[in-house]
Design a protein around this motif. Sequence first.
Motif, short mmCIF file in Angstrom:
data_model
loop_
_atom_site.label_atom_id
_atom_site.label_comp_id
_atom_site.label_asym_id
_atom_site.label_seq_id
_atom_site.Cartn_x
_atom_site.Cartn_y
_atom_site.Cartn_z
N SER A 152 1.75 -10.74 5.55
CA SER A 152 1.91 -9.28 5.53
C SER A 152 0.55 -8.61 5.42
CB SER A 152 2.78 -8.86 4.35
OG SER A 152 4.04 -9.45 4.45
N LYS A 208 8.55 -9.04 6.06
CA LYS A 208 8.50 -8.51 4.71
C LYS A 208 9.92 -8.42 4.18
CE LYS A 208 5.66 -6.73 1.75
NZ LYS A 208 4.76 -7.74 1.17
N SER A 250 -0.54 -13.71 10.30
CA SER A 250 0.90 -13.45 10.22
C SER A 250 1.39 -13.19 8.80
CB SER A 250 1.69 -14.63 10.81
OG SER A 250 1.57 -15.76 9.95
N MET A 285 -9.02 -7.60 -5.70
CA MET A 285 -7.76 -7.58 -6.42
C MET A 285 -7.18 -6.18 -6.20
SD MET A 285 -5.84 -9.50 -7.91
CE MET A 285 -6.97 -10.91 -7.88
N ALA A 286 -6.07 -6.13 -5.46
CA ALA A 286 -5.56 -4.82 -5.03
C ALA A 286 -5.30 -3.87 -6.19
CB ALA A 286 -4.28 -5.02 -4.22
N LEU A 313 10.02 -16.35 -1.69
CA LEU A 313 8.55 -16.27 -1.62
C LEU A 313 7.93 -17.41 -2.43
CD1 LEU A 313 7.97 -12.42 -1.96
CD2 LEU A 313 7.39 -13.82 0.02
N ALA A 327 -3.06 -18.36 13.06
CA ALA A 327 -1.64 -18.38 12.69
C ALA A 327 -1.05 -19.69 13.21
CB ALA A 327 -0.90 -17.20 13.32
N SER A 328 0.19 -19.97 12.79
CA SER A 328 0.93 -21.09 13.40
C SER A 328 1.38 -20.63 14.78
CB SER A 328 2.17 -21.41 12.56
OG SER A 328 1.80 -21.91 11.31
N1 LIG Z 1 -5.97 -10.29 -4.22
C1 LIG Z 1 -5.07 -9.40 -3.85
O1 LIG Z 1 -5.19 -8.22 -4.16
C2 LIG Z 1 -3.91 -9.83 -3.00
C3 LIG Z 1 -3.17 -8.87 -2.32
C4 LIG Z 1 -2.14 -9.29 -1.48
C5 LIG Z 1 -1.83 -10.63 -1.37
N2 LIG Z 1 -2.55 -11.53 -2.08
C6 LIG Z 1 -2.26 -12.97 -1.95
O2 LIG Z 1 -2.49 -13.29 -0.58
C7 LIG Z 1 -1.57 -14.24 -0.14
C8 LIG Z 1 -0.81 -13.70 1.07
O3 LIG Z 1 0.06 -12.65 0.66
P1 LIG Z 1 1.08 -11.99 1.70
O4 LIG Z 1 2.05 -11.16 0.96
O5 LIG Z 1 0.31 -11.34 2.78
O6 LIG Z 1 1.77 -13.33 2.22
P2 LIG Z 1 3.11 -13.61 3.05
O7 LIG Z 1 3.35 -12.52 4.02
O8 LIG Z 1 4.19 -14.00 2.13
O9 LIG Z 1 2.58 -14.93 3.81
C9 LIG Z 1 3.43 -15.71 4.60
C10 LIG Z 1 2.55 -16.34 5.68
O10 LIG Z 1 1.67 -17.31 5.12
C11 LIG Z 1 1.22 -18.10 6.20
N3 LIG Z 1 0.85 -19.44 5.74
C12 LIG Z 1 1.63 -20.31 5.08
N4 LIG Z 1 0.92 -21.44 4.84
C13 LIG Z 1 -0.32 -21.27 5.38
C14 LIG Z 1 -1.49 -22.06 5.46
N5 LIG Z 1 -1.52 -23.31 4.95
N6 LIG Z 1 -2.58 -21.56 6.07
C15 LIG Z 1 -2.55 -20.30 6.57
N7 LIG Z 1 -1.47 -19.48 6.53
C16 LIG Z 1 -0.37 -19.98 5.93
C17 LIG Z 1 2.43 -18.20 7.13
O11 LIG Z 1 1.91 -18.07 8.45
P3 LIG Z 1 2.45 -18.97 9.67
O12 LIG Z 1 3.95 -18.96 9.56
O13 LIG Z 1 1.91 -18.27 10.88
O14 LIG Z 1 1.85 -20.33 9.46
C18 LIG Z 1 3.33 -17.02 6.73
O15 LIG Z 1 3.52 -16.09 7.78
C19 LIG Z 1 -0.68 -14.56 -1.36
O16 LIG Z 1 -1.23 -15.67 -2.04
C20 LIG Z 1 -0.81 -13.31 -2.21
O17 LIG Z 1 -0.52 -13.51 -3.59
C21 LIG Z 1 -3.57 -11.17 -2.90
#
Ligand SMILES: NC(=O)c1ccc[n+]([C@@H]2O[C@H](COP(=O)([O-])OP(=O)(O)OC[C@H]3O[C@@H](n4cnc5c(N)ncnc54)[C@H](OP(=O)(O)O)[C@@H]3O)[C@@H](O)[C@H]2O)c1
Length: 360
Positions: free
Chosen positions: A179, A355, A177, A281-282, A346, A199-200
Motif C-alpha cells: 500500500s 487495502k 505493490s 516513522m509516519a 495482515l 514486485a512479484s
Molecule cells: N515506518 C513507517 O512509518 C511505516 C509506514 C507504513 C508501513 N510501514 C511498514 O512497511 C511495511 C509495508 O506496509 P504496507 O502497509 O505498505 O504493506 P502491505 O500493503 O500489507 O504489503 C503487502 C505487500 O508486501 C509485498 N511483499 C511480501 N513479501 C515481500 C518480500 N519478501 N519482498 C518484497 N515485498 C514483499 C507483497 O508484494 P508482492 O505480492 O508483489 O510480492 C504484498 O503486496 C510493513 O512492514 C509496515 O509495518 C512502516
Amino acid sequence: MKALVTNHSIATRLLNLGLGRSIGRGVGLSEIAVPTISDDEILVKVRAVALNPTDYKHIDVISPPGSIVGCDYAGEVVNIGKNARGDWKVGDRVAGAVHGGLYPDRGAFAEYLKVPGDLAWKPPVNMSDAEAATYGVSAVTGMLALNARLGIPWADEGKGAQGVSGNGAAVLIYAGSTSAGLFSIQLAKAAGYTVVTTASPHSFDLVKKYGADKVFDYHSSAAADDVVKEFPNITCAVDCFSEGNSTEFCANVLKNKGGKVVTLLDQGKSKTPGVQYELIMAYTVFGHAFQWLPPIGPKFEAKTSDRKALARFYESLPRLTEMVKPPPVSTINGGFDGILAGVDKLRKGQVSGSKLVVHL
Ligand SMILES: NC(=O)c1ccc[n+]([C@@H]2O[C@H](COP(=O)([O-])OP(=O)(O)OC[C@H]3O[C@@H](n4cnc5c(N)ncnc54)[C@H](OP(=O)(O)O)[C@@H]3O)[C@@H](O)[C@H]2O)c1
C-alpha cells in the motif's frame, strides 16, 4: 462508545517481541467514554477504517494496555473545537489517520475519534468512505518519504523532475505493490519522475496501472544488477518492505552515484559508501514526541516540519485524487470482528496488492 482496546501486559509483549509471533489476542471490544476534544480538534463519527500492518505490531508488542487501536478512518464530523482549523462544519465528510495504538482516548477502531482539524482531509463527493479511508498511514508514508525526506516536488507542484533534468529523473520504489508502494509510485509520478519498482510477477500489472514505468521481480537474484544496467543514475529510493535484504538491494542500485534510501523499518547504517539510509516513522507527522516500550524502547522527537507536511498534504489532497488514487480495496464484513479478522490476515502475510477496509 465501543472501541477495540489493547490488553497485553508488558511481559507478554516482550515475549511476543522475542518470539517474533503473537501469544493470545491482545485486544478486545470495550465500552469506553467518547473522546473529549480540545479547542483545536474535531470529533469524528467513524464510518469506515482501513487496516495496516502497524495495527497488529501495536497490538502484539507496542501498545500499553488500555490503548485504542487503529489509524486510518473515514467518517463524519459531529463536533468542532472552537479554534479547530480546516473550515469544518458538522455533517462534513472527513478522512485521515490518527496515532492509534498508544493512547486511551485516540484511535480509529472506535465509534468516535478525535483529531486536530488541520490534520484531516475532505474526501470528494464521488469517493466512497471505504476508498477515502485508505489515504491514511500508507499515503502519509509515501508523502513523508518522497516529499519531506527525499525532496521530491509535491504532487500539487507539477512535474518538478522534468524541470530539473529535462527528461525525468528516476526513483526506485522497492516493493511497489505494498500500500505504501502504490501511493509512493503515484506521488513520484505526479512529480514527473520515472518510476522503477520491484514486485512479484502477479503484481506487475497492478504497479504499472498505478504508474510504474518499469518493474523488476525482486525474487530474481539478478534484479538489482538489471535495474542498474537500465537505470544507472538513480540516487533516491524508498524501501517499502525494509526487511531481509531489501535495503541492501536498494543500496546496490544506488551505489554508482551514491544517494539516499528511505526505509520504513530500522535497517541500521548503510555499509555501501556514498549511500545513506534514513528511517522514517509516519507517526512523527502528528507533531508530538512519543516512545515505544518505555523506558528502554526507541524515542521519537516531535517534528514540527513533519506535522506541517501532513497539514499541507491533506489540504491539497481533495484536488489530487484523480492523480493519486486509492489502492484496490478489499472490504471485510463484520464490523469490529471484521477488523480483528483483517488484522490477523495482515499478521499472517496473507494480503497482497490491496487495502483491507471495514465499515463500522
Ligand atoms: N515506518 C513507517 O512509518 C511505516 C509506514 C507504513 C508501513 N510501514 C511498514 O512497511 C511495511 C509495508 O506496509 P504496507 O502497509 O505498505 O504493506 P502491505 O500493503 O500489507 O504489503 C503487502 C505487500 O508486501 C509485498 N511483499 C511480501 N513479501 C515481500 C518480500 N519478501 N519482498 C518484497 N515485498 C514483499 C507483497 O508484494 P508482492 O505480492 O508483489 O510480492 C504484498 O503486496 C510493513 O512492514 C509496515 O509495518 C512502516
